[in-house]
Scaffold this motif. Sequence first.
Motif, short mmCIF file in Angstrom:
data_model
loop_
_atom_site.label_atom_id
_atom_site.label_comp_id
_atom_site.label_asym_id
_atom_site.label_seq_id
_atom_site.Cartn_x
_atom_site.Cartn_y
_atom_site.Cartn_z
N LEU A 28 0.87 -1.16 0.00
CA LEU A 28 0.00 0.00 0.00
C LEU A 28 0.91 1.22 0.00
O LEU A 28 1.71 1.40 0.92
CB LEU A 28 -0.91 0.01 1.23
N ALA A 37 -1.29 3.27 -12.31
CA ALA A 37 -1.26 1.90 -11.80
C ALA A 37 0.13 1.31 -11.94
O ALA A 37 0.88 1.61 -12.89
CB ALA A 37 -2.28 1.05 -12.57
N GLN A 42 -0.73 -0.97 -4.62
CA GLN A 42 -2.03 -0.30 -4.53
C GLN A 42 -1.80 1.10 -3.97
O GLN A 42 -1.33 1.27 -2.85
CB GLN A 42 -2.98 -1.07 -3.61
N TRP A 43 -2.12 2.11 -4.77
CA TRP A 43 -1.90 3.48 -4.37
C TRP A 43 -3.05 3.99 -3.50
O TRP A 43 -4.22 3.76 -3.80
CB TRP A 43 -1.75 4.40 -5.58
#
Length: 281
Positions: A28, A37, A42-43
């Motif tokens: 994360l 992306a 996962q941004w």
Amino acid sequence: MPVLVIGATSQIGHFLLPRLAAGGDGVLALSRHPRPARAGVQWLQGQLPGPMPELPPLRAVASFAPLDTLAQWLSGLQSAPAPRVVATSSMSVLTKRDSAVPAERELIGRLAAGEAELERQCRRLGMAWTVLRPTLIYGAGLDRSLTPIARRAARTRLFPLPAGRGLRQPVHADDLATAVLACIDTGAADGRILALGGGERLPAAEMFARVRASLPFATMPLPLGRPLLRLLAALLPGARGPVSRLDRDLVADNAEASALLGVAPRPFRVDASMWRMDAEG
């Protein structure tokens, strides 16, 4: 469980994200702005010490944000977001503590207070913690020390070469990412503040000369002797601190970090790709 990386777009984050993803860890990555992306990442959009997005159970937190904002975020929590946090400070806490420049003393005071408050909050929450104090960081073209000099030389074709006998120990951002990963994986440095510099100590003048030699174009050397440096320090307040330290050693003892984490930082070998000339402007 994933690792939360705060300051994911920093120099160290640039190298840590792919290392975490390649190792099969969920990642994360926190950023103030939307990001494209990226495989295995996962941004999350947010900024400390403001509200954070809702977080799942985490394996660890790796933070390259200012220590005081990290500690402020933790101070608002009633339970630990992860078993362990690894954060970065700076060797400047030691090397600039006697600075004659008020702004530098203020920054060092903020760093030292941030280290202490992070430890206090982690103890309150029952979290393991490690703080890394790196020397001058390079390698991703995101630093505010060597990269601006290289990019300025690209525009002017002049390269300043300050006289300086003090030793420097630049550390590559990828070696710091390796150390952060070792802290997360092993817990060997829990409860410690570790200095970490590069694998080579060299005079400041030689460090600048190697940056110049790495450029893919010719530049005219611009020697800056001590009389001219003193004049620059008098005329440009921002130059006062750096000029005053050119004959001082700004190095770190890597013995403890190497023994605990097994890290062996590389010597200072630079090439043009490290200055990201295409990213200028």
